[in-house]
Design a protein around this motif. Structure first.
Motif, PDB file in Angstrom:
ATOM      1  N   ARG A  20    -135.114   4.348  58.876  1.00  0.00           N
ATOM      2  CA  ARG A  20    -135.214   5.688  59.459  1.00  0.00           C
ATOM      3  C   ARG A  20    -136.663   6.174  59.374  1.00  0.00           C
ATOM      4  O   ARG A  20    -136.930   7.363  59.405  1.00  0.00           O
ATOM      5  CB  ARG A  20    -134.276   6.655  58.732  1.00  0.00           C
ATOM      6  N   VAL A  21    -137.586   5.249  59.283  1.00  0.00           N
ATOM      7  CA  VAL A  21    -139.010   5.579  59.221  1.00  0.00           C
ATOM      8  C   VAL A  21    -139.558   5.624  60.639  1.00  0.00           C
ATOM      9  O   VAL A  21    -139.657   4.591  61.311  1.00  0.00           O
ATOM     10  CB  VAL A  21    -139.788   4.551  58.370  1.00  0.00           C
ATOM     11  N   GLY A  22    -139.886   6.823  61.090  1.00  0.00           N
ATOM     12  CA  GLY A  22    -140.363   7.008  62.445  1.00  0.00           C
ATOM     13  C   GLY A  22    -141.834   6.681  62.611  1.00  0.00           C
ATOM     14  O   GLY A  22    -142.627   6.791  61.667  1.00  0.00           O
ATOM     15  N   VAL A  23    -142.183   6.300  63.816  1.00  0.00           N
ATOM     16  CA  VAL A  23    -143.591   6.042  64.152  1.00  0.00           C
ATOM     17  C   VAL A  23    -144.415   7.288  63.851  1.00  0.00           C
ATOM     18  O   VAL A  23    -145.502   7.203  63.273  1.00  0.00           O
ATOM     19  CB  VAL A  23    -143.722   5.628  65.635  1.00  0.00           C
ATOM     20  N   ARG A  24    -143.894   8.451  64.208  1.00  0.00           N
ATOM     21  CA  ARG A  24    -144.631   9.695  63.945  1.00  0.00           C
ATOM     22  C   ARG A  24    -144.788   9.956  62.454  1.00  0.00           C
ATOM     23  O   ARG A  24    -145.785  10.513  62.019  1.00  0.00           O
ATOM     24  CB  ARG A  24    -143.956  10.884  64.620  1.00  0.00           C
ATOM     25  N   HIS A  25    -143.803   9.553  61.637  1.00  0.00           N
ATOM     26  CA  HIS A  25    -143.914   9.729  60.189  1.00  0.00           C
ATOM     27  C   HIS A  25    -145.092   8.921  59.651  1.00  0.00           C
ATOM     28  O   HIS A  25    -145.877   9.412  58.845  1.00  0.00           O
ATOM     29  CB  HIS A  25    -142.632   9.280  59.473  1.00  0.00           C
ATOM     30  N   VAL A  26    -145.172   7.689  60.087  1.00  0.00           N
ATOM     31  CA  VAL A  26    -146.256   6.813  59.636  1.00  0.00           C
ATOM     32  C   VAL A  26    -147.605   7.340  60.128  1.00  0.00           C
ATOM     33  O   VAL A  26    -148.560   7.449  59.349  1.00  0.00           O
ATOM     34  CB  VAL A  26    -146.025   5.361  60.113  1.00  0.00           C
ATOM     35  N   ALA A  27    -147.668   7.680  61.409  1.00  0.00           N
ATOM     36  CA  ALA A  27    -148.921   8.178  61.976  1.00  0.00           C
ATOM     37  C   ALA A  27    -149.374   9.442  61.266  1.00  0.00           C
ATOM     38  O   ALA A  27    -150.573   9.609  60.986  1.00  0.00           O
ATOM     39  CB  ALA A  27    -148.764   8.422  63.473  1.00  0.00           C
ATOM     40  N   ALA A  28    -148.451  10.324  60.943  1.00  0.00           N
ATOM     41  CA  ALA A  28    -148.814  11.572  60.261  1.00  0.00           C
ATOM     42  C   ALA A  28    -149.440  11.286  58.902  1.00  0.00           C
ATOM     43  O   ALA A  28    -150.424  11.927  58.523  1.00  0.00           O
ATOM     44  CB  ALA A  28    -147.590  12.457  60.102  1.00  0.00           C
ATOM     45  N   ARG A  29    -148.905  10.329  58.190  1.00  0.00           N
ATOM     46  CA  ARG A  29    -149.447  10.008  56.863  1.00  0.00           C
ATOM     47  C   ARG A  29    -150.823   9.352  56.960  1.00  0.00           C
ATOM     48  O   ARG A  29    -151.716   9.663  56.186  1.00  0.00           O
ATOM     49  CB  ARG A  29    -148.502   9.082  56.108  1.00  0.00           C
ATOM     50  N   VAL A  30    -150.974   8.447  57.923  1.00  0.00           N
ATOM     51  CA  VAL A  30    -152.236   7.707  58.027  1.00  0.00           C
ATOM     52  C   VAL A  30    -153.300   8.524  58.751  1.00  0.00           C
ATOM     53  O   VAL A  30    -154.410   8.705  58.252  1.00  0.00           O
ATOM     54  CB  VAL A  30    -152.034   6.339  58.729  1.00  0.00           C
ATOM     55  N   HIS A  39    -151.023   2.187  51.265  1.00  0.00           N
ATOM     56  CA  HIS A  39    -150.357   3.242  50.491  1.00  0.00           C
ATOM     57  C   HIS A  39    -149.102   3.723  51.221  1.00  0.00           C
ATOM     58  O   HIS A  39    -148.049   3.911  50.599  1.00  0.00           O
ATOM     59  CB  HIS A  39    -151.331   4.400  50.265  1.00  0.00           C
ATOM     60  N   VAL A  40    -149.198   3.919  52.530  1.00  0.00           N
ATOM     61  CA  VAL A  40    -148.064   4.379  53.328  1.00  0.00           C
ATOM     62  C   VAL A  40    -146.960   3.323  53.328  1.00  0.00           C
ATOM     63  O   VAL A  40    -145.779   3.648  53.202  1.00  0.00           O
ATOM     64  CB  VAL A  40    -148.513   4.743  54.758  1.00  0.00           C
ATOM     65  N   ALA A  41    -147.335   2.065  53.454  1.00  0.00           N
ATOM     66  CA  ALA A  41    -146.342   0.985  53.406  1.00  0.00           C
ATOM     67  C   ALA A  41    -145.584   1.025  52.085  1.00  0.00           C
ATOM     68  O   ALA A  41    -144.352   0.903  52.060  1.00  0.00           O
ATOM     69  CB  ALA A  41    -147.031  -0.370  53.593  1.00  0.00           C
ATOM     70  N   ASP A  42    -146.318   1.234  50.999  1.00  0.00           N
ATOM     71  CA  ASP A  42    -145.688   1.317  49.688  1.00  0.00           C
ATOM     72  C   ASP A  42    -144.784   2.536  49.584  1.00  0.00           C
ATOM     73  O   ASP A  42    -143.666   2.451  49.076  1.00  0.00           O
ATOM     74  CB  ASP A  42    -146.775   1.355  48.606  1.00  0.00           C
ATOM     75  N   VAL A  46    -141.976  -0.363  53.329  1.00  0.00           N
ATOM     76  CA  VAL A  46    -142.000  -1.217  54.520  1.00  0.00           C
ATOM     77  C   VAL A  46    -143.218  -2.126  54.400  1.00  0.00           C
ATOM     78  O   VAL A  46    -144.067  -1.937  53.537  1.00  0.00           O
ATOM     79  CB  VAL A  46    -142.062  -0.394  55.831  1.00  0.00           C
ATOM     80  N   SER A  47    -143.312  -3.106  55.276  1.00  0.00           N
ATOM     81  CA  SER A  47    -144.448  -4.017  55.207  1.00  0.00           C
ATOM     82  C   SER A  47    -145.699  -3.371  55.796  1.00  0.00           C
ATOM     83  O   SER A  47    -145.625  -2.443  56.610  1.00  0.00           O
ATOM     84  CB  SER A  47    -144.139  -5.313  55.964  1.00  0.00           C
ATOM     85  N   LEU A  48    -146.834  -3.864  55.391  1.00  0.00           N
ATOM     86  CA  LEU A  48    -148.104  -3.394  55.942  1.00  0.00           C
ATOM     87  C   LEU A  48    -148.155  -3.681  57.440  1.00  0.00           C
ATOM     88  O   LEU A  48    -148.659  -2.873  58.220  1.00  0.00           O
ATOM     89  CB  LEU A  48    -149.270  -4.073  55.215  1.00  0.00           C
ATOM     90  N   ALA A  49    -147.575  -4.801  57.844  1.00  0.00           N
ATOM     91  CA  ALA A  49    -147.509  -5.134  59.272  1.00  0.00           C
ATOM     92  C   ALA A  49    -146.715  -4.074  60.037  1.00  0.00           C
ATOM     93  O   ALA A  49    -147.089  -3.701  61.164  1.00  0.00           O
ATOM     94  CB  ALA A  49    -146.888  -6.518  59.467  1.00  0.00           C
TER      95      ALA A  49
END
Length: 91
Positions: A20-30, A39-42, A46-49
């Motif tokens: 349930r990890v959204g693209v926008r969630h990841v982008a917002a953190r990075v 750090h976000v992967a951890d 999820v994987s760094l890839a």
């Protein structure tokens, strides 16, 4: 590709498949939060890839991502406006 869209998960927003990890969630953190991709992967377990794939998807579909952000902000504003507000004090 590990990015999936399913109407039953996150309202159809792009996400890492199987999560349930959204693209926008990841982008917002990075992007907005200045966090390192590792750090976000951890944080999201999820994987760094996967994090880099989210960022790649975000930039490849920037107009779609901005539209989703705008829709999300509008929905939040509607909810905020319709929420119970404290009564004004009687004078």
């Amino acid at each position: 590709m590990s990015i999936a869209c399913d109407d039953d998960v996150l309202g159809g927003e792009p996400r890492i498949d199987g999560t349930r990890v959204g693209v926008r969630h990841v982008a917002a953190r990075v992007i907005d939060g200045g966090r390192a991709p590792a750090h976000v992967a951890d944080q999201f377990d999820v994987s760094l890839a996967d994090v880099y794939e989210c960022l790649s998807y975000y930039y490849a579909h920037i107009d779609e991502m901005r539209e989703l952000e705008r829709e999300n902000e509008e929905a939040f504003e509607r909810i905020r406006e319709s929420s119970v507000k404290p009564k004004e004090p009687v004078q």
